[in-house]
Design a protein around this motif. Structure first.
Motif, mmCIF file in Angstrom:
data_model
loop_
_atom_site.group_PDB
_atom_site.id
_atom_site.type_symbol
_atom_site.label_atom_id
_atom_site.label_comp_id
_atom_site.label_asym_id
_atom_site.label_seq_id
_atom_site.Cartn_x
_atom_site.Cartn_y
_atom_site.Cartn_z
ATOM 1 N N GLU A 114 15.813 -15.037 7.086
ATOM 2 C CA GLU A 114 15.028 -13.933 7.637
ATOM 3 C C GLU A 114 15.734 -12.599 7.395
ATOM 4 N N ASN A 115 17.034 -12.574 7.650
ATOM 5 C CA ASN A 115 17.791 -11.341 7.432
ATOM 6 C C ASN A 115 17.772 -10.924 5.971
ATOM 7 N N ASP A 116 18.020 -11.890 5.084
ATOM 8 C CA ASP A 116 18.041 -11.581 3.655
ATOM 9 C C ASP A 116 16.666 -11.130 3.164
ATOM 10 N N ALA A 117 15.619 -11.789 3.639
ATOM 11 C CA ALA A 117 14.260 -11.420 3.221
ATOM 12 C C ALA A 117 13.919 -10.009 3.692
ATOM 13 N N TYR A 118 14.399 -9.645 4.889
ATOM 14 C CA TYR A 118 14.132 -8.298 5.385
ATOM 15 C C TYR A 118 14.767 -7.251 4.472
ATOM 16 N N LYS A 119 16.023 -7.459 4.103
ATOM 17 C CA LYS A 119 16.674 -6.492 3.222
ATOM 18 C C LYS A 119 16.056 -6.496 1.826
ATOM 19 N N ASP A 120 15.651 -7.664 1.321
ATOM 20 C CA ASP A 120 14.944 -7.698 0.044
ATOM 21 C C ASP A 120 13.652 -6.891 0.134
ATOM 22 N N GLY A 121 12.979 -6.986 1.284
ATOM 23 C CA GLY A 121 11.759 -6.211 1.484
ATOM 24 C C GLY A 121 12.031 -4.720 1.506
ATOM 25 N N LEU A 122 13.136 -4.315 2.143
ATOM 26 C CA LEU A 122 13.520 -2.905 2.123
ATOM 27 C C LEU A 122 13.751 -2.432 0.690
ATOM 28 N N ARG A 123 14.418 -3.270 -0.091
ATOM 29 C CA ARG A 123 14.670 -2.899 -1.481
ATOM 30 C C ARG A 123 13.369 -2.824 -2.278
ATOM 31 N N THR A 124 12.440 -3.729 -1.978
ATOM 32 C CA THR A 124 11.152 -3.686 -2.667
ATOM 33 C C THR A 124 10.448 -2.358 -2.414
ATOM 34 N N LEU A 125 10.363 -1.950 -1.154
ATOM 35 C CA LEU A 125 9.737 -0.670 -0.817
ATOM 36 C C LEU A 125 10.470 0.493 -1.473
ATOM 37 N N GLU A 126 11.800 0.417 -1.468
ATOM 38 C CA GLU A 126 12.583 1.514 -2.042
ATOM 39 C C GLU A 126 12.387 1.609 -3.545
ATOM 40 N N ILE A 127 12.352 0.474 -4.230
ATOM 41 C CA ILE A 127 12.130 0.481 -5.673
ATOM 42 C C ILE A 127 10.753 1.050 -5.990
ATOM 43 N N LEU A 128 9.737 0.641 -5.244
ATOM 44 C CA LEU A 128 8.387 1.165 -5.470
ATOM 45 C C LEU A 128 8.349 2.676 -5.244
ATOM 46 N N THR A 129 9.026 3.137 -4.190
ATOM 47 C CA THR A 129 9.047 4.570 -3.899
ATOM 48 C C THR A 129 9.767 5.340 -4.994
ATOM 49 N N ARG A 130 10.873 4.801 -5.475
ATOM 50 C CA ARG A 130 11.624 5.489 -6.528
ATOM 51 C C ARG A 130 10.853 5.497 -7.839
ATOM 52 N N LYS A 131 10.139 4.429 -8.128
ATOM 53 C CA LYS A 131 9.305 4.416 -9.325
ATOM 54 C C LYS A 131 8.217 5.495 -9.234
ATOM 55 N N LYS A 132 7.630 5.631 -8.058
ATOM 56 C CA LYS A 132 6.604 6.653 -7.851
ATOM 57 C C LYS A 132 7.189 8.049 -8.018
ATOM 58 N N MET A 133 8.391 8.265 -7.477
ATOM 59 C CA MET A 133 9.058 9.557 -7.616
ATOM 60 C C MET A 133 9.267 9.899 -9.091
ATOM 61 N N ASN A 134 9.701 8.923 -9.859
ATOM 62 C CA ASN A 134 9.959 9.176 -11.288
ATOM 63 C C ASN A 134 8.676 9.470 -12.042
ATOM 64 N N LEU A 135 7.569 8.863 -11.647
ATOM 65 C CA LEU A 135 6.293 9.128 -12.318
ATOM 66 C C LEU A 135 5.789 10.533 -12.016
ATOM 67 N N MET A 136 6.199 11.068 -10.861
ATOM 68 C CA MET A 136 5.721 12.391 -10.458
ATOM 69 C C MET A 136 6.550 13.519 -11.065
ATOM 70 N N VAL A 137 7.699 13.183 -11.640
ATOM 71 C CA VAL A 137 8.574 14.223 -12.214
ATOM 72 C C VAL A 137 7.962 14.777 -13.490
#
Length: 486
Positions: free
Chosen positions: A463-486
């Motif tokens: 559960e703990n590991d899945a939660y942090k993997d989920g945080l990374r998933t959201l962060e990767i998606l957000t960073r990809k979006k940021m790069n597309l907007m540049v």
């Protein structure tokens, strides 16, 4: 249809199951000069001599040797396949997955134990993601991604990790939620509670460098890599009650809370500070300790949340958003202590004069009596000013003690969870602003039975590991979006 790849020290405990399911089973043995793999003497096999099982050249040699659509890699331990072991792996792989892994049973002296695994997601890019000791690879998928991106070279450890990241870029990494085999590690040391420090142990420095290199290239490949961070906004001129607040969330830590508070009160500074203790409705006498210390020391602010369902992150929010909080918010766990009287001054000075929105120090692991234990001083040298904000997506933590600019942490807030709240905030801050580091020992981190991450069950750890993997998933998606907007 299938090649079995077995490295030194691994093996199959009931070969008849495999021979029955795959009459023309092909076996490729990886020899690295250590112990020999455990295989029947009458079994025909091809031996591949390699310098290291994890080397990039080893991965390339395996892919060049495999002539079947799939290969099954037995990473470690003695594997005992259950009925339809191979069939189920192949059925999953024929869906088009690039890799398939399954749950398993661990054979232990105390009895067999089920070992379920987590589903793989976009944010599962940490190098220690648990795939289990058996992984099925699609030869076609492996060949295509290595043709596109090449085989990583000059690495001793990161070869298979690098291949997994490349496959995950274009193919599904599929988790088969079935207990398909049993494993007996037979003397292979299993990682225990101390494994959480493996990635910061100096002896693993080369390993970390290799893994960071592959992870960074992967982030560039998927469009989630970020360049240098922008400067944080100037410090607000709004008046705060004090310059800094030491924040201690606590619940039922009567054995250690007084030590923590005293270590905060002993800080020698040239500015005013207070100690906000957020008492999450303790029932073991902790509250009485805090009340008595607050009576003796006016700097101690005893906060009891109105809600009774808050986790650690919620308690942090209670302190940060309160009228008591200073310009800077500094972390101190209820079972830890500062290493000396100048810790608070060092952290605040770094926030004042630097360009960081958050500063992280270094800590020493100690036992319940505050005596040093391995790995000792933890500096998180895997963090660099140039790439730390990218590498943070690969590792599971950022270190301690942590100090924040209150104005910035109020914009972000903590998720109300009991695990990973600090990592969640660090990911967001690292995306937006620089994070400063102090490599001197500032903190004594107790490792004892009262830790929230001590003696966890497999399900809780998942559960703990899945939660942090989920945080990374959201962060990767957000960073990809940021790069597309540049």
């Amino acid at each position: 249809m299938l090649t079995l790849v077995i490295p030194s020290g691994a093996g199959i405990g009931n070969w008849e199951v495999l021979k029955r399911d795959i009459p023309n089973l092909r076996v490729l043995v990886l020899m690295d000069g250590s112990v020999s793999p455990i295989i029947p003497e009458d079994l025909t096999s091809e031996r591949l001599y390699v310098s290291s099982i994890g080397a990039g050249e080893t991965v390339g040699a395996v892919l060049n040797s495999v002539r079947t659509p799939f290969f099954l890699f037995i990473k470690k331990g003695i594997i005992c396949p259950r009925p339809f072991f191979v069939r189920r792996f192949l059925q999953a792989a024929e869906s088009g997955a690039g890799m398939v892994y399954a749950d398993y049973i661990e054979r232990e002296a105390s009895g067999d134990q089920e070992h379920p695994l987590n589903d793989y997601q976009l944010g599962s890019i940490r190098d220690d993601f648990d795939l289990g000791p058996v992984v099925l690879y699609s030869t076609e998928a492996s060949g295509r991604v290595t043709t596109m991106y090449g085989i990583v070279t000059g690495v001793e450890y990161a070869g298979w990790y690098d291949l997994r990241l490349k496959i995950s870029t274009h193919y599904h990494v599929y988790h088969l939620r079935e207990f398909l085999y049993e494993v007996d590690y037979q003397g292979v040391v299993k990682k225990g509670d101390s494994a959480i420090f493996d990635y910061v142990d100096p002896v693993n420095w080369r390993y970390q460098e290799e893994m960071e290199r592959s992870a960074t290239v992967h982030l560039k490949r998927i469009g989630a890599y970020l360049g240098p961070r922008e400067m944080p906004p100037p410090l607000e001129d709004d008046r705060y009650p004090v310059e800094a607040s030491v924040i201690i969330p606590v619940k039922n830590r009567v054995q250690t809370i007084a030590d923590a508070i005293r270590s905060a009160l002993m800080q020698e500074t040239d500015f005013q500070f207070n100690v906000i203790v957020v008492d999450n409705h303790s029932t073991d006498g902790t509250s009485d300790v805090i009340v008595n210390m607050a009576r003796e020391f006016p700097q101690v602010i005893h906060v009891i949340p109105s809600r009774r369902d808050l986790k650690i992150g919620g308690c942090w929010n209670e302190a940060v958003f309160s009228s008591y909080c200073g310009r800077f918010a500094v972390q101190l766990d209820s079972d830890d202590v500062y290493a000396g009287p100048h810790v608070l001054k060092s952290l605040v000075h770094r926030l004042r004069v630097g360009n960081a929105a958050m500063v992280v120090g270094s800590y020493t692991t100690v036992d319940e009596h505050l005596l040093p234990i391995p790995p000792g001083l933890v500096q998180h040298r895997e963090w660099t000013e140039e790439n730390g904000h990218n590498n943070l997506l690969r590792v599971n933590g950022i270190g301690a003690p942590r100090a924040y600019r209150t104005d910035i942490i109020r914009r972000i807030s903590f998720p109300d969870v009991g695990y990973g709240e600090d990592y969640a905030v660090a990911l967001v801050i690292s995306r937006l602003y620089p994070i400063g580091r102090i490599y001197e020992n500032l903190y004594l981190c107790r490792r004892w039975g009262g830790n929230t991450d001590a003696n966890l069950s497999i399900l809780r750890k998942n559960e703990n590991d899945a939660y942090k993997d989920g945080l990374r998933t959201l962060e990767i998606l957000t960073r990809k979006k940021m790069n597309l907007m540049v």
